[in-house]
Design an enzyme around this catalytic site. Structure first.
Site, PDB file in Angstrom:
ATOM      1  N   GLY A 166       0.979  -1.001   0.049  1.00  0.00           N
ATOM      2  CA  GLY A 166      -0.127  -0.536   0.003  1.00  0.00           C
ATOM      3  C   GLY A 166       0.529   1.154   0.025  1.00  0.00           C
ATOM      4  O   GLY A 166       0.536   2.383  -0.538  1.00  0.00           O
ATOM      5  N   ASN A 167       1.688   0.692   0.778  1.00  0.00           N
ATOM      6  CA  ASN A 167       2.886   2.243   0.454  1.00  0.00           C
ATOM      7  C   ASN A 167       3.598   2.781  -1.096  1.00  0.00           C
ATOM      8  O   ASN A 167       3.673   3.654  -1.102  1.00  0.00           O
ATOM      9  CB  ASN A 167       3.862   1.908   1.384  1.00  0.00           C
ATOM     10  CG  ASN A 167       4.729   1.069   0.615  1.00  0.00           C
ATOM     11  OD1 ASN A 167       4.703  -0.040  -0.039  1.00  0.00           O
ATOM     12  ND2 ASN A 167       6.131   0.799   1.494  1.00  0.00           N
TER      13      ASN A 167
ATOM     14  N   LYS B 253      -5.625  -7.330  10.669  1.00  0.00           N
ATOM     15  CA  LYS B 253      -5.905  -6.717   9.108  1.00  0.00           C
ATOM     16  C   LYS B 253      -5.225  -5.049   9.719  1.00  0.00           C
ATOM     17  O   LYS B 253      -6.660  -3.789   9.953  1.00  0.00           O
ATOM     18  CB  LYS B 253      -6.267  -6.780   8.728  1.00  0.00           C
ATOM     19  CG  LYS B 253      -5.892  -5.555   7.202  1.00  0.00           C
ATOM     20  CD  LYS B 253      -4.642  -6.577   6.283  1.00  0.00           C
ATOM     21  CE  LYS B 253      -4.316  -5.783   5.598  1.00  0.00           C
ATOM     22  NZ  LYS B 253      -3.180  -5.931   4.467  1.00  0.00           N
TER      23      LYS B 253
ATOM     24  N   LYS C 228      -3.021  -8.937   0.562  1.00  0.00           N
ATOM     25  CA  LYS C 228      -3.447  -8.571  -0.612  1.00  0.00           C
ATOM     26  C   LYS C 228      -2.297  -9.608  -1.632  1.00  0.00           C
ATOM     27  O   LYS C 228      -1.893  -9.834  -2.439  1.00  0.00           O
ATOM     28  CB  LYS C 228      -2.392  -7.683  -1.563  1.00  0.00           C
ATOM     29  CG  LYS C 228      -1.705  -6.617  -0.662  1.00  0.00           C
ATOM     30  CD  LYS C 228       0.015  -6.940  -1.506  1.00  0.00           C
ATOM     31  CE  LYS C 228       0.554  -6.339  -0.563  1.00  0.00           C
ATOM     32  NZ  LYS C 228       2.319  -7.128  -1.249  1.00  0.00           N
TER      33      LYS C 228
ATOM     34  N   LYS D 147       3.650 -11.650   4.539  1.00  0.00           N
ATOM     35  CA  LYS D 147       4.626 -11.690   3.062  1.00  0.00           C
ATOM     36  C   LYS D 147       5.242 -13.070   3.167  1.00  0.00           C
ATOM     37  O   LYS D 147       5.124 -13.676   2.291  1.00  0.00           O
ATOM     38  CB  LYS D 147       5.904 -10.704   2.478  1.00  0.00           C
ATOM     39  CG  LYS D 147       5.031  -9.770   3.596  1.00  0.00           C
ATOM     40  CD  LYS D 147       6.065  -7.976   2.885  1.00  0.00           C
ATOM     41  CE  LYS D 147       5.287  -6.383   2.381  1.00  0.00           C
ATOM     42  NZ  LYS D 147       3.914  -6.560   3.454  1.00  0.00           N
TER      43      LYS D 147
END
Length: 319
Positions: free
Chosen positions: A17-18, A135, A219, A281
């Site tokens: 998102g960054n 989250k 994601k 991740k």
């Protein structure tokens, strides 16, 4: 090390998102456009190759702000449910990335097309995540500010890896990425496809119909699911560090260059990857490799091509 000719012809790239809304900006439209342009430049060395490219992106900072904006104006404007907020963030971020990548390609005389596909992702309505929100979304707050937000908005707030307090929401696992054949068809035609943004719009299936459900899907797990479902053998996860580490922040910190699937599972079990940062991740990489993938790479956004060539990044491989 690999040469350009040895790079995979089919690839899923997951960006955080960054990539559009880093922590150090206020979040104005102009700021987000500038950051999207930088992201496009980082991805340009891969975007200009002859390959099948699917790009996914996070939405944590953006969807959190959308939800807070709604809560602060709810006395005058009815707020939308979380699934629609995810759709808003997916559309907005997808637009910024699509335009920025196309502009970067046009500047070098490349006419390759970019498409952003609004993507629904089915989850299980009985997923235990709905009983245990984990989250993180939205901006960071001090503990005092977090307590005030909880009192005012009845939001669940938790401390995020020593960086501050953030809103936490349910994050169920993806079961099925809707319209995946469309994404695949576009990619095979040479179109760069942006899909599964923010983990996808969370929906549940009831008989032959779908309905939205309040959640934000991870994601990276959705990215791994897309790659696994399409038989794509390599997954590139781009974040804010060049490599992942064990004993992070300690005197005996050690960066990981190439590790086996079994090694990374052992490190994860030992607790080296916090759930608020690198944990998701690593879990996505494990899920991808256990599902038939051959290589998962985690590296810095600005090192996309060097990481894929093997010059940097953490490479997690089977065997």
């Amino acid at each position: 090390m690999r040469t350009l000719e040895q790079l995979p012809r089919r690839l899923v790239i997951a960006i955080g998102g960054n990539a559009v809304h880093p922590e150090d900006i206020a979040g104005t439209g102009e700021e987000q456009k500038i950051v999207a342009m930088r992201t496009a430049q980082a991805l340009l060395p891969l975007a200009k190759l002859e390959n099948e490219l699917i790009i996914t992106h996070g939405n944590g900072p953006v969807v959190g702000k959308i939800m807070m904006r709604q809560m602060l104006t709810m006395s005058r404007i009815p707020p939308m449910p979380m699934d629609i907020c995810v759709a808003h963030s997916q559309g907005g971020i997808g637009y910024l990335l699509m335009q920025a990548i196309e502009n970067a390609l046009r500047e070098i005389g490349n006419d390759r097309k970019v498409a952003s596909v609004l993507t629904q992702v089915e989850v299980d309505a009985k997923d235990p995540a709905f009983e245990n929100p984990t989250k993180f979304v939205g901006p960071f707050f001090s503990e005092e500010e977090a307590k005030k937000i909880t009192a005012e908005l009845n939001w669940l707030m938790r401390e995020d890896s020593g960086r501050g307090w953030r809103h936490v929401v349910p994050s169920p696992k993806p079961k099925h990425v809707c319209d995946l054949p469309l994404v695949d068809a576009l990619a095979r035609q040479g179109t760069i496809v942006i899909a599964g943004g923010g983990g996808g719009i969370p929906v549940v299936r009831e008989n032959r119909t779908r309905r939205g459900i309040p959640a934000v899907i991870d994601k990276d797990l959705t990215s791994a699911h897309i790659a696994k479902s399409l038989g794509i053998e390599e997954l590139l996860i781009l974040t804010a560090v060049p490599r992942i580490s064990v004993n992070f922040g300690k005197p005996n910190q050690r960066d990981l260059s190439e590790v086996s699937l079994e090694e990374i599972k052992a490190y994860h079990k030992e607790g080296h990857f916090p759930p608020g940062s690198m944990g998701p991740k690593v879990e996505a990489a494990i899920y991808f490799l256990e599902g038939g993938g051959k290589r998962a790479i985690i590296s810095h956004l600005e090192h996309a091509l060097p990481a894929l060539l093997g010059e940097t990044g953490t490479h997690i491989v089977v065997g």
